[in-house]
Write an enzyme that holds these catalytic residues in place. Structure first.
Site, PDB file in Angstrom:
ATOM      1  N   ARG A 158     -13.996  35.625  48.491  1.00  0.00           N
ATOM      2  CA  ARG A 158     -14.493  34.590  49.404  1.00  0.00           C
ATOM      3  C   ARG A 158     -15.168  35.166  50.645  1.00  0.00           C
ATOM      4  NH1 ARG A 158     -12.937  29.554  48.738  1.00  0.00           N
ATOM      5  NH2 ARG A 158     -12.908  29.107  50.960  1.00  0.00           N
ATOM      6  N   GLU A 177      10.385  46.250  35.994  1.00  0.00           N
ATOM      7  CA  GLU A 177      11.050  46.270  37.306  1.00  0.00           C
ATOM      8  C   GLU A 177      10.201  46.977  38.358  1.00  0.00           C
ATOM      9  OE1 GLU A 177      14.261  44.770  38.016  1.00  0.00           O
ATOM     10  OE2 GLU A 177      13.545  43.846  36.178  1.00  0.00           O
ATOM     11  N   PRO A 236       6.611  43.296  45.277  1.00  0.00           N
ATOM     12  CA  PRO A 236       7.361  42.459  46.229  1.00  0.00           C
ATOM     13  C   PRO A 236       7.730  43.239  47.498  1.00  0.00           C
ATOM     14  CG  PRO A 236       8.399  42.439  44.038  1.00  0.00           C
ATOM     15  CD  PRO A 236       7.373  43.519  44.036  1.00  0.00           C
ATOM     16  N   ASP A 265     -13.167  28.597  58.173  1.00  0.00           N
ATOM     17  CA  ASP A 265     -11.815  29.011  57.800  1.00  0.00           C
ATOM     18  C   ASP A 265     -11.312  30.053  58.782  1.00  0.00           C
ATOM     19  OD1 ASP A 265     -11.800  27.334  55.667  1.00  0.00           O
ATOM     20  OD2 ASP A 265     -12.174  28.869  54.165  1.00  0.00           O
TER      21      ASP A 265
HETATM   22  C1  JFH Z   1       6.271  42.535  40.040  1.00  0.00           C
HETATM   23  C2  JFH Z   1       9.560  42.529  39.415  1.00  0.00           C
HETATM   24  C3  JFH Z   1      10.693  43.916  41.001  1.00  0.00           C
HETATM   25  C4  JFH Z   1      13.166  43.783  41.336  1.00  0.00           C
HETATM   26  C5  JFH Z   1      13.261  42.081  44.641  1.00  0.00           C
HETATM   27  C6  JFH Z   1      14.435  43.012  44.722  1.00  0.00           C
HETATM   28  C7  JFH Z   1      14.538  43.622  43.339  1.00  0.00           C
HETATM   29  C8  JFH Z   1      10.752  41.928  39.095  1.00  0.00           C
HETATM   30  C9  JFH Z   1       5.558  44.348  38.920  1.00  0.00           C
HETATM   31  C10 JFH Z   1       4.626  40.560  44.218  1.00  0.00           C
HETATM   32  C11 JFH Z   1       5.089  39.514  44.963  1.00  0.00           C
HETATM   33  C12 JFH Z   1       5.344  40.555  43.052  1.00  0.00           C
HETATM   34  C13 JFH Z   1       5.277  41.521  41.960  1.00  0.00           C
HETATM   35  C14 JFH Z   1       4.231  42.445  41.908  1.00  0.00           C
HETATM   36  C15 JFH Z   1       4.214  43.443  40.917  1.00  0.00           C
HETATM   37  C16 JFH Z   1       5.258  43.484  39.990  1.00  0.00           C
HETATM   38  C17 JFH Z   1       8.332  42.072  38.719  1.00  0.00           C
HETATM   39  C18 JFH Z   1       9.512  43.515  40.371  1.00  0.00           C
HETATM   40  C19 JFH Z   1      11.898  43.326  40.676  1.00  0.00           C
HETATM   41  C20 JFH Z   1      12.697  42.237  43.256  1.00  0.00           C
HETATM   42  C21 JFH Z   1      11.919  42.322  39.716  1.00  0.00           C
HETATM   43  C22 JFH Z   1       6.729  43.925  38.355  1.00  0.00           C
HETATM   44  C23 JFH Z   1       6.299  41.544  41.003  1.00  0.00           C
HETATM   45  N1  JFH Z   1       4.720  39.123  46.215  1.00  0.00           N
HETATM   46  N2  JFH Z   1       6.036  38.917  44.287  1.00  0.00           N
HETATM   47  N3  JFH Z   1       6.216  39.539  43.113  1.00  0.00           N
HETATM   48  N4  JFH Z   1       7.150  42.817  39.027  1.00  0.00           N
HETATM   49  N5  JFH Z   1      13.211  43.522  42.777  1.00  0.00           N
END
Ligand code: JFH
Length: 249
Positions: free
Chosen positions: A154, A116, A89, A169
């Site tokens: 793609r 996490e 994220p 596209d």
């Molecule tokens: C992923 C996960 C992090 C804690 C925001 C602030 C605190 C849950 C691996 C990509 C997008 C992902 C993604 C990619 C890889 C993983 C779950 C991560 C936190 C979140 C909680 C574990 C999530 N674009 N969205 N999600 N998690 N963070």
């Protein structure tokens, strides 16, 4: 093009890759996608991939050793990849341009995190880039990895049957799609815009361009901000804006 995906949920990744355009591309040998079970790269009896975070706090973190060992194994078997992508994220937003750029690389690895997230040393010393698919949190890197593999595929020549549609596209990027209709021409009292049934190709093209502009103006005005519109589009857009002022819709 070769793509290696490393995950603790290989079935979650393999299933979707068997279907549709990507499935066909793999079947035809245009894409070589290999999915690796991260646990196969552990060395302990219980195949542990996660651990508690140093400093305390909630949740678990993916350990570095299995991820480094998985990429070592991929290198030994398939040579050095040009990119090692970590989905997270916190990454840069994955874009159309990223998909096109990555599709030009012969060999890409995608690491799927869980829990996490992953030990920071993976980010710093194993991944070459960190990508996010959007500003929302999903439960792991598998769905983001599938989104990236699909969008990249793609752009690999021959993967999308109609080369023109990929070019379109790209060309139309910056504008949303025009409305599409198929048969029947009348369905439960809902009819198709007559111009589409007219056979008037020039008029149909104008209508579609206008509809694309209208929809973009309504839903994604941010896309019209740049100065990338051509003269004809500017004229159509000006018309739409004037109609809007009069309260027409
Ligand atoms: C992923 C996960 C992090 C804690 C925001 C602030 C605190 C849950 C691996 C990509 C997008 C992902 C993604 C990619 C890889 C993983 C779950 C991560 C936190 C979140 C909680 C574990 C999530 N674009 N969205 N999600 N998690 N963070």
């Amino acid at each position: 093009m070769r793509i290696d995906v490393v995950t603790i949920f290989p079935k979650m990744v393999r299933g979707p890759l068997e279907e549709g355009i990507v499935g066909r591309a793999i079947g035809r040998g245009l894409l070589d996608v290999r999915v690796h079970d991260l646990r196969d790269h552990t060395t302990d009896r219980h195949r542990v991939v996660d651990d508690v975070p140093f400093g305390g706090g909630p949740g678990m973190v993916l350990k570095p050793e299995p991820l480094f060992r998985a990429v070592d194994a991929i290198r030994e078997e398939g040579g050095a990849p040009q990119a090692v992508i970590l989905t997270s994220p916190d990454g840069a937003r994955f874009s159309h341009e990223d998909a096109e750029r990555l599709s030009r690389l012969p060999h890409v690895v995608v690491l799927c995190g869980r829990y996490e997230g992953v030990d920071e040393r993976v980010r710093l010393h194993l991944a070459t880039e960190e990508l996010s698919i959007g500003d929302y949190v999903v439960s792991g890197g598998e769905l983001p990895a599938l989104v990236i593999v699909d969008a990249v595929a793609r752009f690999v020549p021959g993967v999308v049957g109609d080369e023109d549609s990929v070019a379109r596209d790209t060309f139309a990027r910056g504008l949303l799609d025009f409305a599409q209709y198929t048969r029947p021409a009348e369905f439960r009292g809902m009819s198709v815009p007559p111009v589409l049934l007219s056979g008037h190709h020039a008029e149909i093209e104008r209508w579609r361009r206008r509809e694309a502009l209208r929809r973009t103006l309504e839903r994604r005005p941010d896309l019209l901000d740049g100065d990338r519109l051509e003269a004809e589009d500017r004229r159509l857009l000006q018309e739409l804006l004037e109609q809007g002022e009069k309260g027409a819709q």
